[in-house]
Structures are given as C-alpha cells and as structure tokens.
Design a protein around this motif. Sequence first.
Motif, PDB file in Angstrom:
ATOM      1  N   VAL A   1       8.366  10.407  -0.247  1.00 33.62           N
ATOM      2  CA  VAL A   1       7.218   9.792   0.211  1.00 33.62           C
ATOM      3  C   VAL A   1       6.207   9.481  -0.600  1.00 33.62           C
ATOM      4  O   VAL A   1       5.631   8.735  -0.848  1.00 33.62           O
ATOM      5  CB  VAL A   1       7.153   9.667   1.644  1.00 33.62           C
ATOM      6  CG1 VAL A   1       5.698   8.779   1.592  1.00 33.62           C
ATOM      7  CG2 VAL A   1       8.113  10.045   2.900  1.00 33.62           C
ATOM      8  N   MET A   2       5.399  11.179  -1.062  1.00 34.51           N
ATOM      9  CA  MET A   2       4.022  10.694  -1.834  1.00 34.51           C
ATOM     10  C   MET A   2       4.794  10.025  -3.136  1.00 34.51           C
ATOM     11  O   MET A   2       3.982   8.876  -3.868  1.00 34.51           O
ATOM     12  CB  MET A   2       4.146  12.051  -2.539  1.00 34.51           C
ATOM     13  CG  MET A   2       3.172  12.068  -3.475  1.00 34.51           C
ATOM     14  SD  MET A   2       1.544  12.133  -2.627  1.00 34.51           S
ATOM     15  CE  MET A   2       1.068  10.018  -3.452  1.00 34.51           C
TER      16      MET A   2
ATOM     17  N   GLU B   1      -2.729  -2.881  -2.485  1.00 32.90           N
ATOM     18  CA  GLU B   1      -0.811  -2.882  -2.117  1.00 32.90           C
ATOM     19  C   GLU B   1       0.001  -3.682  -2.457  1.00 32.90           C
ATOM     20  O   GLU B   1      -0.912  -5.293  -1.004  1.00 32.90           O
ATOM     21  CB  GLU B   1      -0.536  -1.701  -1.444  1.00 32.90           C
ATOM     22  CG  GLU B   1       0.613  -1.164  -1.085  1.00 32.90           C
ATOM     23  CD  GLU B   1       1.315  -0.473  -0.292  1.00 32.90           C
ATOM     24  OE1 GLU B   1       2.461  -0.130  -0.007  1.00 32.90           O
ATOM     25  OE2 GLU B   1       0.045  -0.009   0.680  1.00 32.90           O
TER      26      GLU B   1
ATOM     27  N   ARG C   1       7.369   7.594  -3.297  1.00 32.66           N
ATOM     28  CA  ARG C   1       7.080   6.139  -3.241  1.00 32.66           C
ATOM     29  C   ARG C   1       5.934   5.467  -3.496  1.00 32.66           C
ATOM     30  O   ARG C   1       5.595   4.135  -3.489  1.00 32.66           O
ATOM     31  CB  ARG C   1       8.195   5.430  -1.809  1.00 32.66           C
ATOM     32  CG  ARG C   1       9.447   6.019  -1.931  1.00 32.66           C
ATOM     33  CD  ARG C   1      10.002   5.669  -1.179  1.00 32.66           C
ATOM     34  NE  ARG C   1      10.250   6.155  -0.006  1.00 32.66           N
ATOM     35  CZ  ARG C   1      10.424   7.345   0.736  1.00 32.66           C
ATOM     36  NH1 ARG C   1      11.824   7.894  -0.186  1.00 32.66           N
ATOM     37  NH2 ARG C   1      10.559   7.996   1.831  1.00 32.66           N
ATOM     38  N   HIS C   2       4.962   6.225  -2.458  1.00 32.13           N
ATOM     39  CA  HIS C   2       3.854   5.464  -2.574  1.00 32.13           C
ATOM     40  C   HIS C   2       3.029   5.468  -4.488  1.00 32.13           C
ATOM     41  O   HIS C   2       2.268   4.030  -4.306  1.00 32.13           O
ATOM     42  CB  HIS C   2       2.897   6.839  -1.760  1.00 32.13           C
ATOM     43  CG  HIS C   2       0.793   6.478  -1.726  1.00 32.13           C
ATOM     44  ND1 HIS C   2       0.877   5.157  -0.770  1.00 32.13           N
ATOM     45  CD2 HIS C   2       0.332   6.884  -2.306  1.00 32.13           C
ATOM     46  CE1 HIS C   2      -0.835   5.208  -1.485  1.00 32.13           C
ATOM     47  NE2 HIS C   2      -1.246   6.265  -1.895  1.00 32.13           N
TER      48      HIS C   2
ATOM     49  N   HIS D   1       1.270   9.746   3.529  1.00 33.01           N
ATOM     50  CA  HIS D   1       2.394   9.542   2.114  1.00 33.01           C
ATOM     51  C   HIS D   1       2.540  10.697   1.297  1.00 33.01           C
ATOM     52  O   HIS D   1       3.096  10.773   0.733  1.00 33.01           O
ATOM     53  CB  HIS D   1       1.420   8.135   1.286  1.00 33.01           C
ATOM     54  CG  HIS D   1       0.274   8.405   1.474  1.00 33.01           C
ATOM     55  ND1 HIS D   1      -0.773   7.900   2.305  1.00 33.01           N
ATOM     56  CD2 HIS D   1      -0.549   9.087  -0.001  1.00 33.01           C
ATOM     57  CE1 HIS D   1      -1.900   8.397   1.376  1.00 33.01           C
ATOM     58  NE2 HIS D   1      -1.545   8.855   0.016  1.00 33.01           N
TER      59      HIS D   1
ATOM     60  N   TYR E   1      -3.792  15.717  -1.550  1.00 27.51           N
ATOM     61  CA  TYR E   1      -3.942  15.132  -0.604  1.00 27.51           C
ATOM     62  C   TYR E   1      -3.697  16.199   0.498  1.00 27.51           C
ATOM     63  O   TYR E   1      -3.364  16.993   0.758  1.00 27.51           O
ATOM     64  CB  TYR E   1      -2.732  13.807  -0.647  1.00 27.51           C
ATOM     65  CG  TYR E   1      -2.800  13.042  -1.434  1.00 27.51           C
ATOM     66  CD1 TYR E   1      -3.942  12.350  -1.147  1.00 27.51           C
ATOM     67  CD2 TYR E   1      -2.105  12.908  -2.592  1.00 27.51           C
ATOM     68  CE1 TYR E   1      -3.553  10.732  -1.540  1.00 27.51           C
ATOM     69  CE2 TYR E   1      -2.320  12.047  -3.353  1.00 27.51           C
ATOM     70  CZ  TYR E   1      -2.923  10.776  -2.771  1.00 27.51           C
ATOM     71  OH  TYR E   1      -3.156   9.911  -3.804  1.00 27.51           O
TER      72      TYR E   1
ATOM     73  N   ASP F   1      -6.725   7.705  -5.407  1.00 26.17           N
ATOM     74  CA  ASP F   1      -5.288   7.533  -6.047  1.00 26.17           C
ATOM     75  C   ASP F   1      -5.182   7.856  -6.937  1.00 26.17           C
ATOM     76  O   ASP F   1      -5.064   7.729  -7.378  1.00 26.17           O
ATOM     77  CB  ASP F   1      -5.828   5.996  -4.428  1.00 26.17           C
ATOM     78  CG  ASP F   1      -5.167   6.637  -3.525  1.00 26.17           C
ATOM     79  OD1 ASP F   1      -4.707   7.585  -2.648  1.00 26.17           O
ATOM     80  OD2 ASP F   1      -5.776   5.878  -2.350  1.00 26.17           O
TER      81      ASP F   1
ATOM     82  N   ASP G   1      -3.317  12.326   5.317  1.00 26.80           N
ATOM     83  CA  ASP G   1      -2.482  11.078   4.294  1.00 26.80           C
ATOM     84  C   ASP G   1      -0.733  10.937   4.377  1.00 26.80           C
ATOM     85  O   ASP G   1       0.046  11.890   4.029  1.00 26.80           O
ATOM     86  CB  ASP G   1      -2.521  11.618   3.119  1.00 26.80           C
ATOM     87  CG  ASP G   1      -4.648  11.558   2.414  1.00 26.80           C
ATOM     88  OD1 ASP G   1      -4.880  10.305   2.888  1.00 26.80           O
ATOM     89  OD2 ASP G   1      -5.140  12.447   1.986  1.00 26.80           O
TER      90      ASP G   1
ATOM     91  N   ARG H   1       4.514   2.328  -5.737  1.00 29.49           N
ATOM     92  CA  ARG H   1       3.673   1.262  -5.315  1.00 29.49           C
ATOM     93  C   ARG H   1       2.174   0.875  -5.595  1.00 29.49           C
ATOM     94  O   ARG H   1       2.644  -0.042  -6.230  1.00 29.49           O
ATOM     95  CB  ARG H   1       4.072   0.982  -3.874  1.00 29.49           C
ATOM     96  CG  ARG H   1       5.485   0.822  -3.604  1.00 29.49           C
ATOM     97  CD  ARG H   1       5.648   0.675  -1.720  1.00 29.49           C
ATOM     98  NE  ARG H   1       4.381   1.489  -1.289  1.00 29.49           N
ATOM     99  CZ  ARG H   1       5.041   2.773  -0.486  1.00 29.49           C
ATOM    100  NH1 ARG H   1       6.147   2.602  -0.199  1.00 29.49           N
ATOM    101  NH2 ARG H   1       4.416   3.515   0.264  1.00 29.49           N
TER     102      ARG H   1
END
Length: 659
Positions: free
Chosen positions: A56-57, A3, A59-60, A50, A43, A22, A48, A63
């Motif tokens: 939130v998922m 990350e 954004r993860h 995120h 998940y 992932d 998890d 990224r």
Amino acid sequence: MAERPSGSAHPVALERGYTTKDFTALRAYVQRIPPAVIARTYYDPDDDPHAATPGVMERHLNRMLDTLVQLALAHGSTALADYLRASIRQHGQPKLTAVTFRMVAEAAQLAAAPPHPDHPIGAWLRPRVARRLKGEGIGTLGELVAFCNRRGASWWRSMPRIGRGRARAIVSWLRRQQTALGLTVNADVDSVEQDGVPLVAAERVEVVPDLDSSGHLTERLTGRLTLAPLERLAVPHALSGADGENRSTAFCYIQAQHDLDAVRAYLNRYRDQPKTLRAYTRELERFLLWAVVLRGKALSDLRVDDCEAYKDFLKSPDPRFVGERFARTSPRWRPFALSTSEAGGSASLSTESQRYAVRLLRSAFAWLVDVRYLAGNPWTAVNDPPVIRRRNTMKIERALPADLWRRLRDELDVRCADERAAPWRDSRNGVQWRAVRAAILLMGDSGLRREEAASARREDLAPSVYGTLERPVWELTIVGKGQRERTVPVSAATLTALRAHWADRAKDSEDAVAGEAPDVVPQGPLLAPVIIPWTEASRRRHRQGREGGVGDFNPGVDAGYTADGLNRLIGRMLKILIETMEALSLDERVRLGQANAHAFRHTFGTQSVANEVPVDVVQKVLGHASLQTTTIYVQAERKRVLEEVAGYYARLAMEPAKR
C-alpha cells in the motif's frame, strides 16, 4: 500537493493533500529506500492508512510521483519535460535521480497553491479531459466556470467522450473550490451534489414589468430579467387582462378568466399539429412577455401604437430577451435564441420572420375577437413589414451532383457490409451506418422530407399493383406537409437498405420484401434507432427498462426517430464521411459538409429532372402544391445561360456588318 485520481469513477479534478512528510518520503523512495523502511520511518500506521503494508505504501508513493511528473510536464521547462518523456518511453515510468527529483518538485510547486482562475486546466484536470476541454477553446479554470455557467446543465454535450458522470465530477470539484477561485458555479449546472434534485422548480414563474427606482418602465438594456416560457408563466393580477380595457362585454365562447387562459385556448386548437403548435407558442409567448415586462401592459390593454412598437422591437430585440438555446425548463431560457457563436449579441429577425410574427398575431387576435374574448383587434391597423420577394427560397444548391451522389451510395454500401465479411468493422458502427443508409436512400430516392421519413410506417409500405414479377414496384403512403396524404415509389436499393435496418432491429422482415402480401402486416416505424442513448429523455421516449445495459434494444417497444434525431444522426455520420472518405476533392468535401437531411430530397428533385422525369411526376412525388415550386429544379446552369446570351449578343452585333 495533490493526487491525480487514476480511475474514471473517481473525481476528475486533483485534490490537494500532500504534506512535507510526503515529500521527504518520496525523496527517499526515489533514492531506492524500500517502502517498508519508509513506512516505518516516516509514518504511523494508525494515523496513515497508506502506510499499513509495504504494498500500500508503494502504491501511494507511485501515485504521488505520477502526480508530480504530470505537473512537471505541464509547468516545467522544455528540457525537463523532454527528459521525463524520454524516460517514460524507455522504462515505462520516469526514472529520477536526486537532482531530477528536485527539479520535478520545484516545477510542481504550483500544486501547493490553491486553484486560481488563471491556472491552466492541465494543472488540475487529467490530461485526456484537459485536451477535450481545450478542443472547445477552454484554457483556464476561469474559462471553464464561465463556459459551464453560459451553457448550463448540458454544457458537456458538445464535447467528445465527456459524459454526464465525468461532467458532474468536474462541476462538483469546481463547487468545492468556489472560495479559492472567487467564482460561483450557477445553481442549474448539474453536479453530483444535485443528483436527483430538480434543476428548476415546478411552480409557476411570475414575470413583472422592468421598473426603475421611481416605478417607471426602464429603457436600460442591462441586467437580467426574470422570464419564463408559456407553460410556466404567471403574471400579476393587474397585468393579467382579467379587467382589460379591450375585453368584450358579450357572452364569451371560451372559459378564459384572463389573457393566459385565452392564449392557451387559442393554442389548444393546434394540439394535433406539433410543428405548428411549437411555432405559434414561440410567437405568442414572445409577444406576451414583451407586453408585460417591457411595455407594462396586459394583452387585452394593447392598442395600435403598442402593436407598432412590438413590430419595431422585432427588428432588434432587447438583448435581455436573447440567449443561447436552453431547455424550456431551464432558468437560462430566453424567448429569442442565438447560436453559440452569436452569444451576447442581438437576435434581429429576418424580414420574413418579422412578417410571419405580425401575421400570426393578427390571426390570433382575430380569433380572440371571434370567440368574444376581445372587443377588437388592434393588429388590423398594423401593416406587414416589407419583405423582398425572393425568386428562390429553397436552397436547392445543397443537392448533391450526380457523381458525388453515386459515390456516396457506394461508400454507404461498403460501410454497411456484413461484419462477418469484414470482421475489422465495429458491429455497433455497422448498425448506425445501416440506419443512415436507409434514411438517406429513402429521402434521396423517394424525395421525402425528414419529418415524413421519421413518421413513415412499415404497414404503409406495400407492393404496387402496377408492378410485375420481372420489375416489382413498391410504394409508400405517407402524410406530408399540410396533412396531405400522398404515395411515393420506393427503389429496390432503398428496400434492400430498409431490410438490413429491420434485421438490426430484430424484426422479421422476410414477409415485407418477398413480393407477396404477408398474413400479418408488420407494424411500427419504418426507421427507428437500434442504439438508444443512455439519457432520461431517451429512456422515457422508448419506454425501456434497459435491463441488458446501454445500447440494448427491446424489440417489443419500437419507437421511431424524431425528425431532429434523424437529422442529427445523418449530420454526424456525414461528418465522419467527410473526414475518412477517400478520393474526395476539397470541393466535394465542402459539398458534403453543407448537406443535411433535406439536401437528399433536393438531390432527388434535381437528379430526376436531369434524367428527364416529367416535371408533373416529380411534383407528385415531392408533394408540392404548386407546379411552379417544382420548376425551380428545372434550371439551366448559370454558365450555360451566360454563354447562350453572350452568343446572342455576338450574333446581334454582327448583323450590321453583314448589311
């Protein structure tokens, strides 16, 4: 996988932590599967974090996608990189299909491997940081570790926009990857883990002779020696000089039990002359370290042959005594300093420096004999190194020609314009330009040395009794070289520049330039920094609480520039002028690039003589002890000299023909 942190407060290096799960989730996201479905399908919200909410998922996943794209740009094919850049320009973010996602994932496979010394820094560090490191010639992680180890705690200072916090984050990540890299980051390279821990222990460092396995002094020039500056130096009792063969038996005038005490007593005589003290300390600690480590003798055991050997040593010092410049508190400190470009080489001194060292040591030993610490002075039997007497040791060629000097002054006036009249200018830069203009004019119009400009005081600037209302004359009294006091004239342009600089320092300068004696004479340095760097040394020097934040100035505490600080400021701003000043020829840019703070003193000397100011007047203003020194400025141009002599030769050759 890894990350790439997004905020500057996070570590700069990539932390590898993505799993196959992932990648599967990201592939589904690229195929437009809603984040809520992905979180529920792949998940467990309890394991998890995120996946706790769809936001939130998402954004993860974004990224992670950004990380893969950055790696693909750095390590993928040219065609893939061009496609990704075009997509980002068009949509603001990369738009991937199932095929292009597979290509991106394959190009980013490097991320699954641990870091390696040969990996390019762009694969592990943020692009902006990587670009700045590449600007210093650092291309791989191995080169980065070597650079940090070579430069020490301040390795980052030469790089633009890499401050202490970002540098610490980089080093912290390198330390966590030491096992994978197979490299070690030296202990004195600063990092987050070492915050608040002294880089060097405060106790004394004992130096010992360099002996081989049989106990004899070695002649090898490899390996690292334990060396320390005089203030932290300790030596074994056998080499301390407490029982030296050359110790005097008469009553000693100083309280010195051993050689270190005696050397410090000698240096204490110059405690009020910082430049002299620094130079004498350098020469004596070099000699002391050589005697103990490489000669295996105490100072008070040395004889003439030892002194001759040291004179030869100065011609080509042991490479283990040589290194880049480091703080005296660093274990990397070496007695002989090299510039960065010379790292790893030898540091042979000029013949002038060799003679200076020999004469200083002879004088120091003579004093030790006079105070009855030593019985005799072995240096009296040692000749000075031969030195070629140079016709001109002053580099007056750095002086600016009249036209360039005038244009530089005009450019400084423009850059110091009031921000209200030029709102496009950065007020912070305006403050720096006004400080630089005041310093340059003070040296260029009054012939001051940089040390004199840095130490000049406001209370020593006053109207001269020889001025008139129509043509006021100002004068500044300073203490110059050799602790000699002199008074120099100050131009109207310099006064105007100083007045603007004082206004930036939140001082009431009206009474200092009104032409009448004020009721209260302003106190403080003539030149002082308005923007204080956020470093421990600067805070300690300026004694500020800094409650208002970085760059604030406390008018109640007004510490002036140091001579080196003033020189660095002028050099930095001249570099900007070279790059941005219009209508400069290549030769003129070269001339400005060669100029330093002292060049403006030479500019005053050459320009004043060229404008027919009497040489004896120039001598008084410059503070030269000898008129012969000042006459260096009174030189015909080489071209004119050659032309005149050539004309003489031609006339001489025509004489026989006339007969």
